[in-house]
Design a protein around this motif. Sequence first.
Motif, PDB file in Angstrom:
ATOM      1  N   VAL A 382       0.841  -1.199   0.000  1.00 52.21           N
ATOM      2  CA  VAL A 382       0.000   0.000   0.000  1.00 52.21           C
ATOM      3  C   VAL A 382       0.879   1.253   0.000  1.00 52.21           C
ATOM      4  O   VAL A 382       1.717   1.423   0.889  1.00 52.21           O
ATOM      5  N   TRP A 383       0.678   2.083  -1.017  1.00 47.73           N
ATOM      6  CA  TRP A 383       1.427   3.326  -1.139  1.00 47.73           C
ATOM      7  C   TRP A 383       0.481   4.509  -0.945  1.00 47.73           C
ATOM      8  O   TRP A 383      -0.742   4.345  -0.962  1.00 47.73           O
ATOM      9  N   ILE A 384       1.046   5.683  -0.759  1.00 52.02           N
ATOM     10  CA  ILE A 384       0.223   6.887  -0.868  1.00 52.02           C
ATOM     11  C   ILE A 384       0.819   7.751  -1.972  1.00 52.02           C
ATOM     12  O   ILE A 384       2.025   7.691  -2.235  1.00 52.02           O
ATOM     13  N   GLY A 385      -0.043   8.488  -2.626  1.00 55.74           N
ATOM     14  CA  GLY A 385       0.438   9.338  -3.716  1.00 55.74           C
ATOM     15  C   GLY A 385      -0.579  10.426  -3.976  1.00 55.74           C
ATOM     16  O   GLY A 385      -1.786  10.192  -3.834  1.00 55.74           O
ATOM     17  N   ASP A 386      -0.124  11.611  -4.321  1.00 56.73           N
ATOM     18  CA  ASP A 386      -1.096  12.706  -4.469  1.00 56.73           C
ATOM     19  C   ASP A 386      -1.809  12.685  -5.815  1.00 56.73           C
ATOM     20  O   ASP A 386      -2.628  13.553  -6.084  1.00 56.73           O
ATOM     21  N   TYR A 387      -1.522  11.706  -6.661  1.00 57.87           N
ATOM     22  CA  TYR A 387      -2.333  11.608  -7.880  1.00 57.87           C
ATOM     23  C   TYR A 387      -3.670  10.969  -7.567  1.00 57.87           C
ATOM     24  O   TYR A 387      -4.592  11.011  -8.379  1.00 57.87           O
ATOM     25  N   VAL A 388      -3.800  10.433  -6.388  1.00 60.94           N
ATOM     26  CA  VAL A 388      -5.098   9.925  -5.945  1.00 60.94           C
ATOM     27  C   VAL A 388      -5.787  11.033  -5.148  1.00 60.94           C
ATOM     28  O   VAL A 388      -5.209  11.587  -4.206  1.00 60.94           O
ATOM     29  N   LEU A 389      -7.005  11.358  -5.579  1.00 57.17           N
ATOM     30  CA  LEU A 389      -7.716  12.474  -4.968  1.00 57.17           C
ATOM     31  C   LEU A 389      -8.577  11.997  -3.816  1.00 57.17           C
ATOM     32  O   LEU A 389      -9.322  11.028  -3.944  1.00 57.17           O
ATOM     33  N   ALA A 390      -8.477  12.698  -2.700  1.00 60.22           N
ATOM     34  CA  ALA A 390      -9.238  12.302  -1.522  1.00 60.22           C
ATOM     35  C   ALA A 390     -10.735  12.409  -1.775  1.00 60.22           C
ATOM     36  O   ALA A 390     -11.523  11.638  -1.250  1.00 60.22           O
ATOM     37  N   GLY A 391     -11.125  13.354  -2.602  1.00 57.68           N
ATOM     38  CA  GLY A 391     -12.546  13.638  -2.746  1.00 57.68           C
ATOM     39  C   GLY A 391     -13.273  12.793  -3.768  1.00 57.68           C
ATOM     40  O   GLY A 391     -14.489  12.869  -3.892  1.00 57.68           O
ATOM     41  N   TYR A 392     -12.583  11.990  -4.520  1.00 60.00           N
ATOM     42  CA  TYR A 392     -13.278  11.196  -5.527  1.00 60.00           C
ATOM     43  C   TYR A 392     -13.302   9.734  -5.122  1.00 60.00           C
ATOM     44  O   TYR A 392     -12.286   9.199  -4.678  1.00 60.00           O
ATOM     45  N   GLY A 393     -14.429   9.079  -5.328  1.00 57.48           N
ATOM     46  CA  GLY A 393     -14.574   7.675  -4.956  1.00 57.48           C
ATOM     47  C   GLY A 393     -14.302   7.531  -3.469  1.00 57.48           C
ATOM     48  O   GLY A 393     -14.853   8.256  -2.660  1.00 57.48           O
ATOM     49  N   THR A 394     -13.424   6.605  -3.101  1.00 56.91           N
ATOM     50  CA  THR A 394     -13.124   6.406  -1.683  1.00 56.91           C
ATOM     51  C   THR A 394     -11.779   6.998  -1.320  1.00 56.91           C
ATOM     52  O   THR A 394     -11.302   6.823  -0.212  1.00 56.91           O
TER      53      THR A 394
END
Length: 1024
Positions: A382-394
């Motif tokens: 499990v990574w974190i990355g800012d290309y994943v948006l907190a506000g979309y989907g989960t």
Amino acid sequence: MIYDFRKIEEKWQREWAQRGTFKAENHSDRPKFYVLDMFPYPSGAGLHVGHPLGYIASDIYARYKRHKGFNVLHPMGYDSFGLPAEQYAIQTGQHPAITTETNINRYREQLDRIGFSFDWSREVRTSDPEYYKWTQWIFIQLFGSWYNKDSDRAEDIEGLIAHFERDGNENVHAVCDADVVPFSAGEWNSFTAIEQQEILLKYRLTYLAETEVNWCSALGTVLANDEIVNGVSERGGHPVIRKKMTQWSMRISAYAQRLLDDLQGLDWPQPLKDSQTNWIGRSEGASVSFKVLPFTNGEERTIEVFTTRPDTIFGVSFMTLAPEHELVAKITTAQQRAEVEAYVEATAKRSERDRMADVKSVTGAFTGAYVEHPFTKKPVPVWIGDYVLAGYGTGAVMSVPCGDQRDHDFATHFNLPIPNIFEGVDVSTEAFSDKDGAVIANSDFLNGLPYKKAVKVAIAELEKLGQGMGKVNFRLRDAVFSRQRYWGEPFPVFYVDGMPQMIDPSHLPVKLPEVEKYLPTETGEPPLGNATVWAWDSENNKVVENALIDGKTIFPLELNTMPGWAGSSFYFNRYMDPHNDGELFSKDAINYWQDVDLYIGGSEHATGHLLYARFWQKFLFDKGMVPRGEFAKKLINQGMITGTSAFVYRLNVKFVIKYTLSSFSERLVQQYNLTGVGEAFQDGELGSNFLFSRDLKDIDILKFKENYPQLEEKLVKYILEIIPKAPIDNIEAINQFNVSVTTKEISFTPIHADVLFVNSSDELDTKAFKKWRPEYANAEFITESDGSFKVGREVEKMSKSKYNVVSPDSICAEYGADSLRLYEMFLGPLEQSKPWNTAGITGAHGFLKKLWRLYHSGPADGFYVSAGEPSAESWKTLHRTIKKVETDIGNFSFNTSVSSFMICVNELASQKCHHRAILEPLAILVSPYAPHISEELWQLLGHTESIATAPFPLFEGKYLVESSKEYPISFNGKMRFKLELPADLSPAEIEAAVMANEQTLVQLGGRTPKKVIVVPGKIVNIVG
RNA sequence: GCUCGAGUGGUGGAAUUGGUAGACACGUUGGACUUAAAAUCCAAUGGACAUUAGUCCGUGCGGGUUCAAGUCCCGCCUCGAGUACCA
């Protein structure tokens, strides 16, 4: 008798107001028609000629509908809450209510001069307590409602409470906060009142919650997504960051599907519908839950993801969470903690704009945690990355690098595996995201399946495991509804033990308190916190001053105010019954007027006002308060009228200064790298005091030296005056230098000149310009060979800062409102953006003079029409115009109907037609476009009633029947000559007539045509 | 990147369902009226060639369909608007 438009227009504007000509009745036997304009925000700058474009179009339509026998509602008002008035208040200390009032009065004056047929008795202002009382009332209704997925509509919260008391929240299918925990009836009944309120708050259509918001510190407030453009605030262009704050939100997401579906039935522009569709952003896919490894001390955690490609689940090689994801802190291992925390902090600090500007760089961190793949049961990092948006989907994605380019980039950057699950595709350098071209491989039970089938099978298998299901996700997020501002609607809310309570509607409106400072307080509290005491006395049901909040009878009030879109989300309904003090509107009024038939306004409201207004309409519809789920049947976006800016061209020069040294020290040699030669050079560049006329600016340095030897001398002198005399600041050393300047390169900088100083031949009043821009008071203007100074022209947005604003007042004063109205329509298609050019208005004005003359060219001076039968020609002209104008208005093609008026008047003038039988209907035809002159002519024709409701002339085809037709005769598709033939000839007769014609024989030159095409009534084509 | 929309004279723009390209207006040029100006009226005005008659070219570019294409089809180019890591 001259056409005295000033007198005529003033007279009729006064008459209409006095007679109440355009007052709409809420009861009528006539069919209703509701024509609406988007109401303006009354800014301090007043109107420019671009603003009334849509109003003129809607006014023409409204007037036309009155002629057609409709009871027309055509109201106007002001969207008068908002930031600019408040910003102005902060700067000047003037109360926004006062500046707003001033601005409104100015707007009203300007609007009145254009001769609109608004029913001003229905005016609304969103900042008026009598109006925002109802904004507050609707808020209370929203608070008292929840969204039932089973009935697919909003319902009263009482029903939900009853259900909780009976059965707990089992079998309740609500659109609500995801983190509602299940409870039984028994549990519900044992909860404290506060606990119950906390739970209910998660269900309400407007709710208080800690959410990620767009915080703009420069404006001191949060902003909605549609108020942010390119990562900065729409107003002022200030940076915006994401921040967690407790805010009121509107559950618009509950209506996502209906907002999307109902677009189908709306007659709105396709681009606007597309952009709403886009904004709602429906996507179908699956939600999948991954178990977090290891399952320590019985605590089982899962991470939910949303994916549109469940078929690629065997391609998952890692998982990525948004840095703000709530599980990040919980699952990060001790070893990775420092790195993860640093990354989370770094991303939180970045503004939206930075993030957007920096899309390409890949960043992220490993949490040290693993989840279990639902099928292979293998661990997935499990990574974190800012290309994943907190506000979309989960806020979490299953990363499939072989199928998604962003995952591929991330994997490549961090050296993560890229397993391939597509048959015969190379994914080593690029992801394969083409859905339809793929057959799945290396995927256990999905092998060999195409995309669509694989998706179905994957979802079915996930459901078997209880780890996923098909799901629809929307991009549309709930709308943040609080603003930390002063000049907006106060919430009808007070707090008891920290829980929000609605003020009883009978005590509305909750009026804005007086404050001295309009800025948010130092502690970050909204400006309402600046009121001496802004509290609610629940015993006496009123806002109190100077009372202590005791938590028993005196409670704190909500300090935030509502956003700008609150008041504009229902104003179209309020117009139906604007002075009703007891209800939002009466049943009678809403049932009579129903909805807006024609709405005209700008396309910039596509994803703001127009979406929110549809949302509130649907809510009111669910509550049975309005009869229609959509508020506007037809909508037209008027285009922008752009300005034609004027420029003068300032000469800039690049030059070289040569310093010749008579003697020089060791220090100078070192400092300037002198090689022992007695010269030093320095480059320089500056803008001069010379302003060039437009045609002179395309000149190079050689020509410049040749053409303007004296100017060059002056320029050199000028440079010498303002540059430092020596490359060092040692005064004594100056004398050791002999300085000379050579110009090396020239260029021109365009500088805006106010269009007020430019005449119709583009010549600039240079005196006025110098006075206006004192920094050029001593500037030299370099003129054309004929001695004139001409400005360059460029089309730009009309705006104060570009000095290209033309005000409707000046046009009305010089040419009249009717000329302005006609010309604005004549400029081009309504929806199109087009440049303003004041010179062109003489065309429209000249037309009105010709029209006037048509009624004033009898044997004597003065008004003259004759009785008797007009010529067939005149009848034809009239009826052709009636037909054309009716179809044009129906198509909102106002520009072409103006030209058909011109044709009509030109024809009637050359026919010397003075007949009442023609001129009377003509006045009605023109009246929607040029109402003042038409009213005046109507009165001169002997009528005492206003022309406004005179029946529109009926088109009669008999006047257009032609006995002959002038056929274009073409050879191989090229028209060669025209031939007048009787209209009732058969194709064979036409062919015979054409073939026998002399000119045909000349054209053919003895050849025999292969084929003759005859289209009766249209064309003859001879193929040779 | 994606989604829309648009490219026609010097300018704004017309052109019905594939049927006379440039309506209407601005601008420009010439003329009438006027002491003069303004206003008004008349004429010309897509380009090239031609004394005239007329001929050729012409709706962003390249193809195609058709008796006939600004309009329909295919492939490009340019500009504008919206949206932007939407999993």
